[in-house]
Design an enzyme around this catalytic site. Sequence first.
Site, short mmCIF file in Angstrom:
data_model
loop_
_atom_site.label_atom_id
_atom_site.label_comp_id
_atom_site.label_asym_id
_atom_site.label_seq_id
_atom_site.Cartn_x
_atom_site.Cartn_y
_atom_site.Cartn_z
CG HIS A 105 -0.21 0.16 2.52
ND1 HIS A 105 0.57 -0.85 3.05
CD2 HIS A 105 -0.15 1.19 3.42
CE1 HIS A 105 1.08 -0.46 4.20
NE2 HIS A 105 0.67 0.77 4.45
CG ASP A 107 1.46 4.87 4.94
OD1 ASP A 107 0.93 3.75 5.04
OD2 ASP A 107 2.57 5.14 5.44
CG HIS A 260 5.00 1.00 3.00
ND1 HIS A 260 4.38 2.11 2.47
CD2 HIS A 260 4.47 0.86 4.25
CE1 HIS A 260 3.53 2.61 3.33
NE2 HIS A 260 3.55 1.86 4.42
NE ARG A 275 1.12 6.28 9.60
CZ ARG A 275 0.26 5.63 8.81
NH1 ARG A 275 0.37 4.32 8.66
NH2 ARG A 275 -0.70 6.27 8.19
#
Length: 285
Positions: A105, A107, A260, A275
Site C-alpha cells: 500500500h 499510506d 510498502h 508514526r
Amino acid sequence: MDFEVKPISEHFGAEITGLDLSKPLSDQTFDTLRETFFDRGILVFRDQHIEPEHQVAFSSRFGELMIHVLDQFQYPGHKEILVLSNDTDEDGTATGFEDAGRYWHSDLSYQKSPSLATMLYAIDIPPEGGDTMFVNMYQAYETLPDDIKEKIEGKEAYHSYTRNYEKNESVKGLRPKLRDDQLATLQDVTHPIVRTVQSTSRRALYVNSGFTYQIVGMDEDESTEILQTLFKHCRKSEFRYVHKWRFNDYVCWDNRSTIHHATPYDPAQRRYIHRTTIKDPLPVI
C-alpha cells in the site's frame, strides 16, 4: 554539506549520517536533505534518540501533518503521532495499532489529499521479523510493457480504506471495528493510475493492492485483470528494498513514488514505533 548520503539499493533509498534529528537543522541543511529525500525516495537515519516533540517538529518541516482515522491509537498529547505497537493496557485493550500495513500500500492513498511522506521512529523492535519492504514505483512504471502503458494512460482508479478493511487483516478480529464517527470521515476517492510527482517531474504508478479496487469507466472484468497485472508487476524483487529495523532507526519514505509492506513478527515480542504522516499540499496529477 552537513551530512553524508550512502545509497542502500541500486535504484532508490539512502542512509543519512552526520545528523541528529533531536536538534534543529539549518534551513540550508534541511533544503538539501529534502532534495535528497525527493531524489532517493527513502531516507534511513540510524541511532537517533528523539522525543515525540522532536519527531513532530522535524516532520512538520515537510508540511502539514495528518491525523489517522484510528484516533484511539494517538500518542497522548501528540495526536499527530500514531502508535504502532502490540502493547495492551491492564484490561488487555490494545494501546497501539498492531495490524498495520501487512499488505502492499501507499499510506492514505484513500484520502482526497493523500500523503506526501511517512516517518517511523523505532523505539522497540522484535529480534527478527517485522521488516518493511519497499517498491520503487518509478521503476515499476518505467518497466511496464507498452501495451499496458497504453491501456492505463489517462485513467483513474478508486481507492478505499473501508472496502478491504477486514480483508487486509493479518489475523481475523485483530483490527479494531471502525466506529460510526470514524466511518463518516472515510469516502472512496479516485486518483490517476499513473501520477507525475511534482518534486521530480517523474512518472510513477499510483495503485496498490491494499486500497485500489476499480478503474473508473472500465468494465469490471477488464479492470480487475489490468489491476491484478499491475499489482503482480509491482511485487517484482528487482524493484524492492527491504528494511531490517534496528533500535532507534528513523525512516522516511515518499508515498508518491513508493509502496510498502510490513512483514510478520512473533507477537510475543514487543514492537513499539511512532508514526507521523505528512499531507501532500498538491493535487495528484
